[in-house]
Design an enzyme around this catalytic site. Structure first.
Site, PDB file in Angstrom:
ATOM      1  N   LYS A   9       0.666  -1.209  -0.044  1.00 53.63           N
ATOM      2  CA  LYS A   9      -0.047  -0.052   0.031  1.00 53.63           C
ATOM      3  C   LYS A   9       0.802   1.321  -0.067  1.00 53.63           C
ATOM      4  O   LYS A   9       2.034   1.229   0.312  1.00 53.63           O
ATOM      5  CB  LYS A   9      -0.758  -0.007   1.176  1.00 53.63           C
ATOM      6  CG  LYS A   9      -2.018  -1.286   1.306  1.00 53.63           C
ATOM      7  CD  LYS A   9      -2.739  -1.071   2.577  1.00 53.63           C
ATOM      8  CE  LYS A   9      -3.830  -2.190   2.501  1.00 53.63           C
ATOM      9  NZ  LYS A   9      -4.723  -2.151   3.604  1.00 53.63           N
ATOM     10  N   TYR A  49     -12.541  -3.191  -3.038  1.00 52.14           N
ATOM     11  CA  TYR A  49     -13.122  -3.176  -1.698  1.00 52.14           C
ATOM     12  C   TYR A  49     -14.711  -3.167  -1.384  1.00 52.14           C
ATOM     13  O   TYR A  49     -15.167  -2.372  -0.530  1.00 52.14           O
ATOM     14  CB  TYR A  49     -12.682  -2.018  -0.846  1.00 52.14           C
ATOM     15  CG  TYR A  49     -11.043  -2.183  -0.536  1.00 52.14           C
ATOM     16  CD1 TYR A  49     -10.630  -3.208   0.175  1.00 52.14           C
ATOM     17  CD2 TYR A  49     -10.164  -1.225  -0.715  1.00 52.14           C
ATOM     18  CE1 TYR A  49      -9.418  -3.356   0.713  1.00 52.14           C
ATOM     19  CE2 TYR A  49      -8.802  -1.496  -0.326  1.00 52.14           C
ATOM     20  CZ  TYR A  49      -8.347  -2.236   0.326  1.00 52.14           C
ATOM     21  OH  TYR A  49      -6.991  -2.442   0.652  1.00 52.14           O
ATOM     22  N   ASN A 112      -1.778  -0.120   7.265  1.00 53.89           N
ATOM     23  CA  ASN A 112      -1.271  -1.311   7.806  1.00 53.89           C
ATOM     24  C   ASN A 112      -0.472  -2.043   6.497  1.00 53.89           C
ATOM     25  O   ASN A 112      -0.244  -3.205   6.429  1.00 53.89           O
ATOM     26  CB  ASN A 112      -2.470  -2.410   8.176  1.00 53.89           C
ATOM     27  CG  ASN A 112      -3.553  -2.488   7.156  1.00 53.89           C
ATOM     28  OD1 ASN A 112      -3.353  -2.073   5.948  1.00 53.89           O
ATOM     29  ND2 ASN A 112      -4.574  -3.137   7.468  1.00 53.89           N
ATOM     30  N   HIS A 115      -2.278  -5.328   1.568  1.00 53.65           N
ATOM     31  CA  HIS A 115      -3.504  -5.961   1.217  1.00 53.65           C
ATOM     32  C   HIS A 115      -2.938  -7.455   1.030  1.00 53.65           C
ATOM     33  O   HIS A 115      -1.940  -7.700   0.314  1.00 53.65           O
ATOM     34  CB  HIS A 115      -4.203  -5.526   0.118  1.00 53.65           C
ATOM     35  CG  HIS A 115      -5.261  -6.377  -0.091  1.00 53.65           C
ATOM     36  ND1 HIS A 115      -6.594  -6.451   0.426  1.00 53.65           N
ATOM     37  CD2 HIS A 115      -5.107  -7.530  -1.252  1.00 53.65           C
ATOM     38  CE1 HIS A 115      -7.230  -7.410  -0.102  1.00 53.65           C
ATOM     39  NE2 HIS A 115      -6.476  -8.056  -1.359  1.00 53.65           N
ATOM     40  N   GLU A 126      -9.064 -11.593  -7.138  1.00 51.72           N
ATOM     41  CA  GLU A 126      -8.110 -10.453  -7.226  1.00 51.72           C
ATOM     42  C   GLU A 126      -7.100 -10.346  -8.158  1.00 51.72           C
ATOM     43  O   GLU A 126      -6.712  -9.424  -8.693  1.00 51.72           O
ATOM     44  CB  GLU A 126      -7.710 -10.092  -5.755  1.00 51.72           C
ATOM     45  CG  GLU A 126      -8.983  -9.904  -4.977  1.00 51.72           C
ATOM     46  CD  GLU A 126      -8.612  -9.793  -3.285  1.00 51.72           C
ATOM     47  OE1 GLU A 126      -7.459 -10.128  -3.092  1.00 51.72           O
ATOM     48  OE2 GLU A 126      -9.745  -9.422  -2.536  1.00 51.72           O
TER      49      GLU A 126
HETATM   50  P1  IDP Z   1      -7.683  -6.861   5.638  1.00 57.88           P
HETATM   51  O1  IDP Z   1      -7.004  -6.034   4.978  1.00 57.88           O
HETATM   52  O2  IDP Z   1      -6.939  -7.573   6.886  1.00 57.88           O
HETATM   53  O3  IDP Z   1      -8.163  -8.048   4.987  1.00 57.88           O
HETATM   54  P2  IDP Z   1     -10.191  -5.788   5.934  1.00 57.88           P
HETATM   55  O4  IDP Z   1     -11.254  -5.972   7.049  1.00 57.88           O
HETATM   56  O5  IDP Z   1     -10.735  -6.585   4.464  1.00 57.88           O
HETATM   57  O6  IDP Z   1      -8.847  -6.134   6.437  1.00 57.88           O
HETATM   58  O7  IDP Z   1     -10.181  -4.015   5.804  1.00 57.88           O
HETATM   59  C1  IDP Z   1      -9.805  -3.661   4.467  1.00 57.88           C
HETATM   60  C2  IDP Z   1      -9.001  -2.584   4.657  1.00 57.88           C
HETATM   61  O8  IDP Z   1      -9.664  -1.363   5.262  1.00 57.88           O
HETATM   62  C3  IDP Z   1      -7.759  -2.735   5.979  1.00 57.88           C
HETATM   63  O9  IDP Z   1      -6.777  -3.283   5.408  1.00 57.88           O
HETATM   64  C4  IDP Z   1      -7.508  -1.327   6.390  1.00 57.88           C
HETATM   65  O10 IDP Z   1      -6.706  -0.616   5.489  1.00 57.88           O
HETATM   66  C5  IDP Z   1      -9.117  -0.823   6.277  1.00 57.88           C
HETATM   67  N1  IDP Z   1      -9.757  -0.822   7.394  1.00 57.88           N
HETATM   68  C6  IDP Z   1     -10.431  -1.907   7.958  1.00 57.88           C
HETATM   69  N2  IDP Z   1     -10.812  -1.653   9.089  1.00 57.88           N
HETATM   70  C7  IDP Z   1     -10.658  -0.473   9.436  1.00 57.88           C
HETATM   71  C8  IDP Z   1     -11.131   0.699  10.493  1.00 57.88           C
HETATM   72  O11 IDP Z   1     -11.790   0.024  11.468  1.00 57.88           O
HETATM   73  N3  IDP Z   1     -10.471   1.715  10.387  1.00 57.88           N
HETATM   74  C9  IDP Z   1      -9.816   2.257   9.312  1.00 57.88           C
HETATM   75  N4  IDP Z   1      -9.425   1.540   8.266  1.00 57.88           N
HETATM   76  C10 IDP Z   1      -9.898   0.187   8.495  1.00 57.88           C
HETATM   77 MG    MG Z   2      -9.854  -7.937   3.418  1.00 63.20          MG
END
Ligand code: IDP
Ligand code: MG
Length: 154
Positions: A9, A49, A112, A115, A126
């Site tokens: 990212k 997303y 984080n 992805h 994907e």
């Molecule tokens: P993942 O990346 O671990 O699969 P997902 O639940 O699919 O997590 O969420 C996609 C992305 O959305 C996350 O990697 C993060 O960047 C963002 N995200 C998810 N939950 C939150 C939140 O509670 N606050 C801010 N960003 C979030």
């Molecule tokens: Mg995810």
């Protein structure tokens, strides 16, 4: 063979962690089958997303993902989706285990670094969303003889 999409990212690019991310996946024994840089647009992000569009963090997520280029990777390996999720760590980097990419290098919610696809099916979808067939490479990896037992190599 199972495939997974990894996106380094914008925070990974800005913080100089792309090499670290690639290195961790390489050392695990996975096969890199596609690699490129791109700037993602709203349409592609909304498709990628789609399950999160209604969530309160979606606007921040989309802005963040468009804030600089990303590095897109397709990786292949036997049951690689779940092993890669373990290497990447929990979504909230403050709760991610030490030793994972997110646990070792990230702190902020939504910042984080990586992805990673979350199921065999999403890995397939994907990878084909972000890579044309001509951008994916099939080749023998001699290392596989040492990484897997015979029945897990193809
Ligand atoms: P993942 O990346 O671990 O699969 P997902 O639940 O699919 O997590 O969420 C996609 C992305 O959305 C996350 O990697 C993060 O960047 C963002 N995200 C998810 N939950 C939150 C939140 O509670 N606050 C801010 N960003 C979030
Ligand atoms: Mg995810």
């Amino acid at each position: 063979m199972e495939q997974t999409l990894i996106i380094a990212k914008p925070d990974a690019l800005q913080r100089g962690l792309v090499g670290e991310i690639i290195s961790r996946l390489e050392r695990k024994g996975l096969k890199l089958i596609g690699l490129k840089m791109a700037t993602l647009d709203s349409m592609l992000l909304q498709a990628h997303y789609s399950e999160h569009i209604e969530k309160p963090f979606y606007a921040d997520l989309e802005d963040f993902m468009k804030s600089s280029p990303v590095v897109l990777m397709a990786w292949e390996g036997y049951e690689c989706v779940s092993s890669v999720r373990l290497i990447v760590g929990a979504t909230n980097p403050r709760s991610a285990d030490a030793g994972t990419i997110r646990g070792d290098f990230a702190m902020g919610n939504g910042r984080n670094l990586v992805h990673a696809s979350d199921s065999k099916q999403s890995g397939k979808e994907e990878v084909s969303r972000f890579f044309k067939a001509s951008e994916l490479f099939q080749y023998d990896k001699s290392e596989y003889d040492h990484v897997y037992p015979p029945h897990e190599r193809s």
